[in-house]
Design a protein around this motif. Structure first.
Motif, mmCIF file in Angstrom:
data_model
loop_
_atom_site.group_PDB
_atom_site.id
_atom_site.type_symbol
_atom_site.label_atom_id
_atom_site.label_comp_id
_atom_site.label_asym_id
_atom_site.label_seq_id
_atom_site.Cartn_x
_atom_site.Cartn_y
_atom_site.Cartn_z
ATOM 1 N N ILE A 226 11.693 -1.560 2.200
ATOM 2 C CA ILE A 226 11.894 -2.316 3.224
ATOM 3 C C ILE A 226 11.124 -2.851 4.160
ATOM 4 O O ILE A 226 11.230 -3.659 4.922
ATOM 5 C CB ILE A 226 12.757 -0.812 4.278
ATOM 6 C CG1 ILE A 226 14.179 -0.613 3.705
ATOM 7 C CG2 ILE A 226 13.070 -1.436 5.604
ATOM 8 C CD1 ILE A 226 14.870 0.603 3.728
ATOM 9 N N VAL A 227 9.785 -2.313 4.277
ATOM 10 C CA VAL A 227 8.697 -2.824 4.861
ATOM 11 C C VAL A 227 8.278 -4.025 4.355
ATOM 12 O O VAL A 227 7.896 -4.690 5.196
ATOM 13 C CB VAL A 227 7.516 -1.723 5.162
ATOM 14 C CG1 VAL A 227 6.258 -2.234 5.571
ATOM 15 C CG2 VAL A 227 7.808 -0.208 5.868
ATOM 16 N N VAL A 228 8.412 -3.884 3.070
ATOM 17 C CA VAL A 228 8.008 -5.540 2.544
ATOM 18 C C VAL A 228 9.072 -6.550 2.757
ATOM 19 O O VAL A 228 8.622 -7.640 3.189
ATOM 20 C CB VAL A 228 7.845 -5.320 0.854
ATOM 21 C CG1 VAL A 228 7.672 -6.504 0.173
ATOM 22 C CG2 VAL A 228 6.557 -4.492 0.595
ATOM 23 N N VAL B 103 0.955 -1.203 0.101
ATOM 24 C CA VAL B 103 -0.044 0.042 0.096
ATOM 25 C C VAL B 103 0.907 1.321 0.024
ATOM 26 O O VAL B 103 0.792 2.318 -0.804
ATOM 27 C CB VAL B 103 -0.860 0.153 1.251
ATOM 28 C CG1 VAL B 103 -1.588 1.415 1.598
ATOM 29 C CG2 VAL B 103 -2.070 -1.285 1.014
ATOM 30 N N LEU B 104 1.919 1.284 0.901
ATOM 31 C CA LEU B 104 2.838 2.415 0.747
ATOM 32 C C LEU B 104 3.630 2.445 -0.611
ATOM 33 O O LEU B 104 3.700 3.543 -0.914
ATOM 34 C CB LEU B 104 4.113 2.112 1.754
ATOM 35 C CG LEU B 104 3.822 2.427 3.441
ATOM 36 C CD1 LEU B 104 4.862 2.267 4.012
ATOM 37 C CD2 LEU B 104 3.186 3.835 3.579
ATOM 38 N N THR C 198 10.635 9.271 -1.584
ATOM 39 C CA THR C 198 11.380 8.480 -0.583
ATOM 40 C C THR C 198 10.505 7.297 -0.150
ATOM 41 O O THR C 198 11.101 6.130 -0.100
ATOM 42 C CB THR C 198 11.934 9.240 0.411
ATOM 43 O OG1 THR C 198 12.698 10.445 -0.016
ATOM 44 C CG2 THR C 198 12.809 8.318 1.458
ATOM 45 N N THR C 199 9.319 7.584 0.020
ATOM 46 C CA THR C 199 8.285 6.278 0.516
ATOM 47 C C THR C 199 8.278 5.252 -0.349
ATOM 48 O O THR C 199 8.263 4.078 0.098
ATOM 49 C CB THR C 199 7.080 7.042 0.940
ATOM 50 O OG1 THR C 199 7.268 8.106 1.891
ATOM 51 C CG2 THR C 199 5.921 6.034 1.511
ATOM 52 N N LYS C 200 8.048 5.642 -1.724
ATOM 53 C CA LYS C 200 7.802 4.509 -2.692
ATOM 54 C C LYS C 200 9.131 3.633 -2.787
ATOM 55 O O LYS C 200 9.237 2.569 -2.982
ATOM 56 C CB LYS C 200 7.369 4.901 -4.051
ATOM 57 C CG LYS C 200 6.019 5.283 -3.925
ATOM 58 C CD LYS C 200 5.533 5.647 -5.544
ATOM 59 C CE LYS C 200 3.967 5.925 -5.404
ATOM 60 N NZ LYS C 200 3.637 6.163 -6.870
#
Length: 89
Positions: free
Chosen positions: A69-71, A50-51, A61-63
């Motif tokens: 990193i979250v994935v 989702v991010l 930077t979020t994408k």
């Protein structure tokens, strides 16, 4: 040339069926904590995707940094959930 097949004869049971002991509890491969970690890891991976979908800015930077990193952290937690040994009581 026609081939003839004979039906396999079924073995008759003599009344002595193998008795399964119903007194022992079933031993699952995973423990409750394993399933909990697995569900949390699926939620983290979903949140990472989702991010990644995010806003219209392609180079944010979020994408390109935070979401991958979250994935990866979600996948790592999933591997931990699979490899974690159940607690012995």
């Amino acid at each position: 040339m026609a081939q003839q097949f004979k039906a396999a004869s079924t073995a008759k049971t003599t009344g002595q069926a193998s008795k399964a002991t119903g007194t022992e509890p079933v031993q699952f491969i995973f423990d409750k904590s394993n399933y909990r970690f697995l569900i949390i890891s699926v939620a983290i991976v979903t949140f990472g995707f989702v991010l990644m979908s995010g806003t219209t800015d392609i180079y944010s930077t979020t994408k390109i940094v935070i979401a991958p990193i979250v994935v990866l952290a979600g996948f790592a937690l999933g591997f931990y959930a699979i490899l974690k040994k159940p607690d012995t009581k």
